[in-house]
Design a protein around this motif. Structure first.
Motif, PDB file in Angstrom:
ATOM      1  N   GLU A  34     -12.765   2.220  -2.530  1.00 47.76           N
ATOM      2  CA  GLU A  34     -11.369   2.594  -2.326  1.00 47.76           C
ATOM      3  C   GLU A  34     -11.077   2.695  -0.835  1.00 47.76           C
ATOM      4  O   GLU A  34     -11.872   3.267  -0.074  1.00 47.76           O
ATOM      5  N   PRO A  35      -9.953   2.153  -0.383  1.00 48.27           N
ATOM      6  CA  PRO A  35      -9.604   2.237   1.043  1.00 48.27           C
ATOM      7  C   PRO A  35      -9.494   3.690   1.504  1.00 48.27           C
ATOM      8  O   PRO A  35      -8.992   4.554   0.774  1.00 48.27           O
ATOM      9  N   SER A  36     -10.004   3.959   2.686  1.00 48.86           N
ATOM     10  CA  SER A  36      -9.945   5.303   3.270  1.00 48.86           C
ATOM     11  C   SER A  36      -9.999   5.161   4.783  1.00 48.86           C
ATOM     12  O   SER A  36     -10.308   4.088   5.309  1.00 48.86           O
ATOM     13  N   MET A  37      -9.714   6.240   5.482  1.00 49.72           N
ATOM     14  CA  MET A  37      -9.798   6.208   6.938  1.00 49.72           C
ATOM     15  C   MET A  37     -11.230   5.968   7.394  1.00 49.72           C
ATOM     16  O   MET A  37     -11.467   5.269   8.377  1.00 49.72           O
ATOM     17  N   GLY A  38     -12.175   6.539   6.658  1.00 49.65           N
ATOM     18  CA  GLY A  38     -13.577   6.306   7.003  1.00 49.65           C
ATOM     19  C   GLY A  38     -13.942   4.832   6.910  1.00 49.65           C
ATOM     20  O   GLY A  38     -14.656   4.298   7.765  1.00 49.65           O
ATOM     21  N   LEU A  39     -13.434   4.185   5.877  1.00 53.59           N
ATOM     22  CA  LEU A  39     -13.694   2.762   5.696  1.00 53.59           C
ATOM     23  C   LEU A  39     -13.053   1.951   6.823  1.00 53.59           C
ATOM     24  O   LEU A  39     -13.645   0.987   7.331  1.00 53.59           O
ATOM     25  N   LEU A  40     -11.849   2.352   7.219  1.00 53.44           N
ATOM     26  CA  LEU A  40     -11.162   1.684   8.326  1.00 53.44           C
ATOM     27  C   LEU A  40     -11.951   1.845   9.624  1.00 53.44           C
ATOM     28  O   LEU A  40     -12.096   0.891  10.398  1.00 53.44           O
TER      29      LEU A  40
END
Length: 484
Positions: A116-122
């Motif tokens: 799931e997209p998240s700020m951590g992933l970004l």
């Protein structure tokens, strides 16, 4: 003529060609890594930016994050090249390309369970893009230096120019790879999976580059500076033949022994010229034409499909005229090509500015963009890298190239990031600015840049010794060297 025949008689051309082709894979990855984002940009925006309601500023920062790595890589390239050698630095770059490909394609790796997209992933996506950018910065500085230090003087211009061809070819390859991945697929699949495969595809050439580098030698210039003269002599002999090798090694040792290696030990002029070569290469606006080509054509009235076709046409022209530079750089010389290219770029950009001012849209716009890009590709594109690889003296080459390349990436970032706001103010002003920079680049080359065609890297030092206060006996020694 006799002297030239003697110089080329012992050259091992198949060996030189093999080493050069492996080294130019670094240039191909340079182009591949910087252009892969073009196909994935909208999907990355959809998956990581828009899905979290983030701003267009975050989108811009994410798409350009690799350029930050490029600046870092360029800045540290001198420390790496001088410390661990040219070859090992390229192995580091290949490793970074490989890790970036895997991490950018699957940023969830190690730290995230879900997708799931998240700020951590970004953050992780940007981290891996910066890692790849550092690889680009290292490769962009060290690949031309590696080729320049291996190549014989009479072939150096053409062989270093092959690195620029590899960069442009790498861009074309990834355009086709991105198209192949996305072709016939629904947009939902591309936004979820396709963009990942675009980034992952870079792992293949990166892995091949890293493996092949173990089969090429270190450069003789670096080996001699590291006190490994026997190894340097073996490589020089294999490349040039024994007689020429002895002369080159003697010249290398003289240049290494008579200077401290401090950045300004040959004066400021050579450093300033190196920096200005890099800055002008970007300030003429080439990366605006490359990065924003589809948008430029769309803004001029072309439909989406037509704009992509026009971009492909421009890419083919780029390859053709880079080949022109490769075939002529060691015949015509560096200065004539740069000056002719500056004139062509100025004509193209001033014409585009005029067409933009009068809102004239049509085939004439495409014609002048092609004139502009063709002029760049036959001159400033490859020749800038040739000069950066050869004008700096042996003892300071690693540090000086690092400064020049860092300046180039900083200029690239500045020009690319200011283009949208400049266009919002005035298209005619924007293209007119690039035209003025093209005209100034002509004056700069005419007044400041020396011709280096046919000179050995050691002879190049004689260009700067008189300007840096080197003692008279050193100047006499340098001036008296014969060409090799």
């Amino acid at each position: 003529m006799i002297k030239n025949e003697q110089a080329t008689a012992g050259q091992n051309l198949p060996y030189i060609a093999g080493i050069t082709l492996i080294a130019t894979l670094g240039g191909l990855l340079f182009g591949y890594d910087t252009a892969v984002i073009s196909g994935a940009e909208r999907s990355v925006q959809n998956y990581l930016i828009d899905s979290q309601g983030l701003s267009t500023w975050v989108h811009g920062a994410t798409i350009s994050s690799a350029l930050i790595g490029c600046i870092i890589g360029g800045a540290i390239s001198g420390m790496f090249a001088s410390g661990i050698g040219r070859k090992k630095t390229l192995i580091v770059a290949a490793t970074l390309f490989f890790l970036s490909a895997l991490g950018s394609g699957y940023p969830e790796f190690l730290f995230f369970d879900g997708e799931e997209p998240s700020m951590g992933l970004l953050y992780m996506f940007n981290f891996y893009r910066v890692i790849g950018g550092i690889g680009v910065g290292l490769a962009s500085a060290v690949c031309p230096v590696y080729i320049g230090e291996i190549a014989p003087a009479n072939l150096r211009g053409r062989l270093v120019s092959l690195n620029q061809f590899a960069i442009i070819f790498g861009m074309l390859v990834v355009y086709f790879v991105n198209w192949g991945i996305a072709s016939g697929q629904p947009i939902e699949w591309i936004n979820e999976v396709g963009w990942r495969r675009m980034f992952l595809s870079e792992a293949i050439p990166a892995g091949l580059f890293g493996i092949l580098l173990f089969f090429v030698p270190e450069t003789p210039r670096y080996l001699s500076m590291a006190g490994r003269d026997e190894e340097a002599m073996k490589i020089l002999t294999k490349v040039n033949g024994p007689e020429t090798a002895r002369k080159i090694l003697a010249d290398i040792k003289n240049t290494v022994e008579h200077h401290s290696g401090k950045l300004f030990s040959y004066g400021a002029t050579v450093i300033v010229i190196g920096i200005l070569l890099s800055v002008f290469q970007q300030f003429v606006g080439i990366n605006v034409a490359l990065y924003y080509a589809p948008r430029i054509f769309e803004s001029m009235g072309a439909g989406k499909d037509a704009s992509m076709l026009q971009t492909v046409v421009m890419g083919i022209v780029n390859v053709i005229f880079t080949v022109v530079a490769i075939l002529t750089v060691d015949k015509w010389g560096r200065k004539p090509l740069l000056m002719v290219g500056s004139i062509g770029m100025a004509i193209g950009m001033f014409a585009i500015a005029g067409l933009s001012y009068y809102e004239v849209i049509g085939i004439s716009t495409l014609v002048f963009i092609i004139i502009y890009t063709a002029s760049f590709m036959m001159s400033w594109g490859p020749i800038c890298w040739v000069l950066i690889s050869e004008i700096f003296p042996n003892k300071i080459r690693g540090k000086a190239v690092a400064v020049a390349v860092a300046a180039q990436w900083a200029a690239n970032y500045f020009i690319s990031s200011t283009y949208p706001s400049m266009m919002e103010f005035s298209g005619a002003f924007t293209y007119g600015f690039y035209g003025v920079m093209s005209a100034l680049s002509f004056l700069f080359v005419w007044k400041m840049v020396p011709e280096t065609k046919g000179k050995s890297l050691e002879e190049m030092e004689a260009l700067w010794t008189g300007k840096s206060g080197v003692v008279a006996e050193d100047k006499a020694m340098l001036a008296g060297r014969s060409k090799v």
